[in-house]
Design a protein around this motif. Sequence first.
Motif, PDB file in Angstrom:
ATOM      1  N   TYR A 138       0.866  -1.185   0.000  1.00 48.00           N
ATOM      2  CA  TYR A 138       0.000   0.000   0.000  1.00 48.00           C
ATOM      3  C   TYR A 138       0.898   1.229   0.000  1.00 48.00           C
ATOM      4  CZ  TYR A 138      -2.834   3.870   1.643  1.00 48.00           C
ATOM      5  OH  TYR A 138      -3.441   5.090   1.749  1.00 48.00           O
ATOM      6  N   SER A 139       0.596   2.179  -0.871  1.00 48.01           N
ATOM      7  CA  SER A 139       1.401   3.400  -0.945  1.00 48.01           C
ATOM      8  C   SER A 139       0.515   4.624  -0.802  1.00 48.01           C
ATOM      9  CB  SER A 139       2.167   3.451  -2.272  1.00 48.01           C
ATOM     10  OG  SER A 139       1.261   3.499  -3.362  1.00 48.01           O
ATOM     11  N   MET A 158      -2.617  10.641  -3.975  1.00 47.88           N
ATOM     12  CA  MET A 158      -2.645   9.337  -4.632  1.00 47.88           C
ATOM     13  C   MET A 158      -2.500   8.218  -3.604  1.00 47.88           C
ATOM     14  SD  MET A 158      -2.984   9.595  -7.964  1.00 47.88           S
ATOM     15  CE  MET A 158      -2.175   8.239  -8.783  1.00 47.88           C
ATOM     16  N   HIS A 159      -3.354   7.210  -3.736  1.00 49.20           N
ATOM     17  CA  HIS A 159      -3.235   5.962  -2.993  1.00 49.20           C
ATOM     18  C   HIS A 159      -2.885   4.865  -3.984  1.00 49.20           C
ATOM     19  CE1 HIS A 159      -5.311   7.791   0.510  1.00 49.20           C
ATOM     20  NE2 HIS A 159      -5.989   8.425  -0.429  1.00 49.20           N
ATOM     21  N   PHE A 183      -2.057  -0.505  -8.760  1.00 50.84           N
ATOM     22  CA  PHE A 183      -3.225   0.290  -9.162  1.00 50.84           C
ATOM     23  C   PHE A 183      -3.292   1.502  -8.248  1.00 50.84           C
ATOM     24  CE2 PHE A 183      -7.716   1.398  -8.410  1.00 50.84           C
ATOM     25  CZ  PHE A 183      -8.074   1.761  -9.694  1.00 50.84           C
ATOM     26  N   TYR A 184      -3.318   2.700  -8.816  1.00 53.07           N
ATOM     27  CA  TYR A 184      -3.335   3.949  -8.058  1.00 53.07           C
ATOM     28  C   TYR A 184      -4.648   4.684  -8.299  1.00 53.07           C
ATOM     29  CZ  TYR A 184       1.692   3.108  -7.851  1.00 53.07           C
ATOM     30  OH  TYR A 184       2.920   2.538  -7.655  1.00 53.07           O
ATOM     31  N   GLN A 312       6.043  12.138  -7.714  1.00 55.08           N
ATOM     32  CA  GLN A 312       5.316  11.970  -6.456  1.00 55.08           C
ATOM     33  C   GLN A 312       6.286  11.467  -5.393  1.00 55.08           C
ATOM     34  OE1 GLN A 312       2.087   9.218  -7.127  1.00 55.08           O
ATOM     35  NE2 GLN A 312       1.971   9.843  -9.274  1.00 55.08           N
ATOM     36  N   VAL A 313       6.103  11.922  -4.178  1.00 54.84           N
ATOM     37  CA  VAL A 313       6.883  11.443  -3.039  1.00 54.84           C
ATOM     38  C   VAL A 313       5.912  10.843  -2.041  1.00 54.84           C
ATOM     39  CG1 VAL A 313       8.432  12.069  -1.166  1.00 54.84           C
ATOM     40  CG2 VAL A 313       8.664  13.174  -3.401  1.00 54.84           C
ATOM     41  N   GLY A 314       6.213   9.654  -1.543  1.00 62.58           N
ATOM     42  CA  GLY A 314       5.287   9.012  -0.622  1.00 62.58           C
ATOM     43  C   GLY A 314       5.929   7.898   0.168  1.00 62.58           C
ATOM     44  N   VAL A 315       5.076   7.165   0.875  1.00 63.72           N
ATOM     45  CA  VAL A 315       5.509   6.057   1.723  1.00 63.72           C
ATOM     46  C   VAL A 315       4.813   4.790   1.269  1.00 63.72           C
ATOM     47  CG1 VAL A 315       5.569   5.138   4.077  1.00 63.72           C
ATOM     48  CG2 VAL A 315       5.890   7.586   3.693  1.00 63.72           C
ATOM     49  N   LEU A 316       5.558   3.698   1.229  1.00 58.52           N
ATOM     50  CA  LEU A 316       5.011   2.403   0.858  1.00 58.52           C
ATOM     51  C   LEU A 316       5.204   1.419   2.002  1.00 58.52           C
ATOM     52  CD1 LEU A 316       5.232   0.511  -2.458  1.00 58.52           C
ATOM     53  CD2 LEU A 316       6.117  -0.614  -0.408  1.00 58.52           C
TER      54      LEU A 316
END
Length: 324
Positions: A138-139, A158-159, A183-184, A312-316
């Motif tokens: 999950y991101s 965005m998820h 899938f986002y 995009q910058v995020g956490v997974l």
Amino acid sequence: MYYKIGRAIIIVILIMFIANFANAQQTDQQRLEEYVSTADNYYKNGNYYGAINFYNKAREIYEYADLYYSLCLAYCAIGNENDANNAFEQYKRLAQKGKEKSEKVEKLKQALAKFEKPFIKWKDYLYQKVSSFWSINYSYSPYVPFNYNENIYTGTTMHGVGISIMADNKRRTLLKFETDISFYWGNTVYPYSHYRSSIENLYNVDIKFKGKFFSKKPQFQLGRNIVGRITGSFGVGIGWLSNTDMVLTQYYEKRDDENLLYLLMYTLNNFSYQASIGTFLSIRDKPIGLKIEVFAQGYWQFSEENNFVVPQVGVLVGMTFGMK
């Protein structure tokens, strides 16, 4: 005369009371010595339960430091950790400070050490023998600038959910091969004026092919049972992004030998890229763990009208399982 007789009676009663008290004290002392002597003999002969029984009888008469010292050793001998620790604390409380106390405390600590679980440095061991890993991911990307009609909007979050498979774990190289299918989704805000705005759903299907850094040996250890390693990946992929012009469809021509790959090439509208760094935590002797990574990803889109303008910058976060 009566005064003298009364005083004599009082003196006789006091003498009798003192004598009885002295006898009682002498009897308790004798019982205490007898109990301790019996307990010591039981302990020397290996009858630790008998020794504990008589030490506790002695304790009911009088408590002193050496009695708890012996009790602690006896409880250690039968493996009673809780009572052994209680006796140890009582000894430290009652014993007078000095060299003798320090020496006996060290001896008791050595006896109590049998209850300590051995600390194994799992990071010195090779990882579980598995051929590959797969994980459910999950991101979350909280801030994604979006370009629409030459204007940039920032209402996109965005998820993502996906499955990644890392194969060929038996290789000696640290770099493994990983495939990621994700899938986002998110909501994009398009302001039409200062007073109105429109919210549209945004979707993206992406397939990435990456190189994955993954060592065979753990690089750090948390507590007794959790090991971890630094991990990361980088790679490129292909995908389809909603709300983007399908510029390739104009080149599509129907053919008699069409196949899925041929059709897929005309549904793509972007190339993707991604780089990540993080950690993989797992149980010391089971190939099951948690992957936590910080990532940056972006798209080179075939359409100029509607696209993401920065990575995009995020956490997974991914739950990872090993396969033999």
